[in-house]
Design a protein around this motif. Structure first.
Motif, mmCIF file in Angstrom:
data_model
loop_
_atom_site.group_PDB
_atom_site.id
_atom_site.type_symbol
_atom_site.label_atom_id
_atom_site.label_comp_id
_atom_site.label_asym_id
_atom_site.label_seq_id
_atom_site.Cartn_x
_atom_site.Cartn_y
_atom_site.Cartn_z
ATOM 1 N N TYR A 117 -51.755 35.152 -49.103
ATOM 2 C CA TYR A 117 -50.931 36.359 -48.993
ATOM 3 C C TYR A 117 -49.802 36.190 -47.993
ATOM 4 O O TYR A 117 -48.709 36.750 -48.178
ATOM 5 C CB TYR A 117 -51.800 37.583 -48.667
ATOM 6 N N GLY A 118 -50.025 35.419 -46.933
ATOM 7 C CA GLY A 118 -48.940 35.149 -45.993
ATOM 8 C C GLY A 118 -47.795 34.413 -46.675
ATOM 9 O O GLY A 118 -46.614 34.761 -46.501
ATOM 10 N N THR A 119 -48.139 33.414 -47.475
ATOM 11 C CA THR A 119 -47.124 32.660 -48.216
ATOM 12 C C THR A 119 -46.409 33.560 -49.213
ATOM 13 O O THR A 119 -45.173 33.521 -49.327
ATOM 14 C CB THR A 119 -47.785 31.472 -48.947
ATOM 15 N N LEU A 120 -47.163 34.376 -49.932
ATOM 16 C CA LEU A 120 -46.553 35.282 -50.913
ATOM 17 C C LEU A 120 -45.612 36.278 -50.240
ATOM 18 O O LEU A 120 -44.530 36.569 -50.770
ATOM 19 C CB LEU A 120 -47.631 36.023 -51.705
ATOM 20 N N CYS A 121 -45.994 36.796 -49.085
ATOM 21 C CA CYS A 121 -45.129 37.734 -48.356
ATOM 22 C C CYS A 121 -43.809 37.064 -47.980
ATOM 23 O O CYS A 121 -42.729 37.652 -48.146
ATOM 24 C CB CYS A 121 -45.821 38.246 -47.089
ATOM 25 N N THR A 122 -43.891 35.845 -47.479
ATOM 26 C CA THR A 122 -42.690 35.116 -47.077
ATOM 27 C C THR A 122 -41.778 34.862 -48.273
ATOM 28 O O THR A 122 -40.562 35.094 -48.210
ATOM 29 C CB THR A 122 -43.069 33.790 -46.391
ATOM 30 N N LEU A 123 -42.356 34.407 -49.380
ATOM 31 C CA LEU A 123 -41.552 34.165 -50.576
ATOM 32 C C LEU A 123 -40.943 35.447 -51.122
ATOM 33 O O LEU A 123 -39.773 35.467 -51.527
ATOM 34 C CB LEU A 123 -42.394 33.486 -51.665
ATOM 35 N N ALA A 124 -41.739 36.518 -51.135
ATOM 36 C CA ALA A 124 -41.226 37.802 -51.637
ATOM 37 C C ALA A 124 -40.029 38.247 -50.805
ATOM 38 O O ALA A 124 -39.011 38.702 -51.351
ATOM 39 C CB ALA A 124 -42.323 38.857 -51.615
ATOM 40 N N GLU A 125 -40.127 38.090 -49.500
ATOM 41 C CA GLU A 125 -39.012 38.470 -48.628
ATOM 42 C C GLU A 125 -37.778 37.608 -48.921
ATOM 43 O O GLU A 125 -36.667 38.118 -49.048
ATOM 44 C CB GLU A 125 -39.422 38.331 -47.166
ATOM 45 N N GLN A 126 -37.984 36.312 -49.053
ATOM 46 C CA GLN A 126 -36.865 35.404 -49.313
ATOM 47 C C GLN A 126 -36.213 35.673 -50.668
ATOM 48 O O GLN A 126 -35.007 35.466 -50.828
ATOM 49 C CB GLN A 126 -37.324 33.954 -49.207
ATOM 50 N N LEU A 127 -37.012 36.135 -51.623
ATOM 51 C CA LEU A 127 -36.484 36.426 -52.959
ATOM 52 C C LEU A 127 -35.894 37.835 -53.062
ATOM 53 O O LEU A 127 -35.364 38.212 -54.104
ATOM 54 C CB LEU A 127 -37.589 36.237 -54.007
#
Length: 165
Positions: A117-127
């Motif tokens: 979920y940490g990785t997904l949060c970071t990617l979601a923010e970047q996208l």
């Protein structure tokens, strides 16, 4: 599907995490039945309810970004972690030592989910997927909280009881 873009990676990781959550919904009732400590059994039951909400949240993430579509994949990492939990059930007699083993197995799952979920949060923010980031962040906070609850149960007596066996 080849992963060529950050969005492709996000879809792949989200699909993998969705699979992981589905597998957890099948494992948690077994963990609850296998636990002898009432607080531990209750924690597993409460996390099952939370996990159903987390699956719904992933569905909302997909709805929030029209171009996203989950893929049907199996999270082999979660499959292995759940298998480790089953080994604890199969190999350790019901009681405090098994409970300590169940906590260890469950915390491995929580740490995997925290990373996912940490990785997904970071990617979601970047996208630029703000709503998705917020939804995934809610789940990340729940996973961290569950890990903390398991630590508290272990430190509040399960590990002590296990070490005197």
């Amino acid at each position: 599907m080849q992963i060529k873009t950050a969005q492709d990676l996000f879809v792949h990781l989200l699909s993998d995490t969705y699979s992981a959550e589905k597998q957890i919904t099948r494992a948690l009732p077994k963990l609850a039945r296998a636990a002898s400590d009432e607080k531990l059994a209750e924690a597993f039951k409460m996390h099952l309810e939370e996990t159903h909400g987390q699956i719904e949240r992933i569905d909302k993430v997909v709805e929030s970004v029209p171009e996203l579509k989950l893929r049907r994949i199996k999270c082999v990492a979660m499959e292995g972690l759940i298998e480790e939990g089953q080994e604890v059930i199969d190999e350790i007699e019901k009681g405090p030592v098994r409970d300590a083993g169940l906590i260890a197995a469950a915390q491995k799952v929580e740490h995997y989910e925290i990373a996912a979920y940490g990785t997904l949060c970071t990617l979601a923010e970047q996208l630029g997927y703000t709503e998705a980031k917020n939804l995934l962040g809610e789940t990340l906070a729940e996973e961290k909280s569950t890990d903390g609850k398991l630590t508290t149960i272990a430190e509040a007596g399960v590990n002590t009881k296990a070490s005197t066996k």
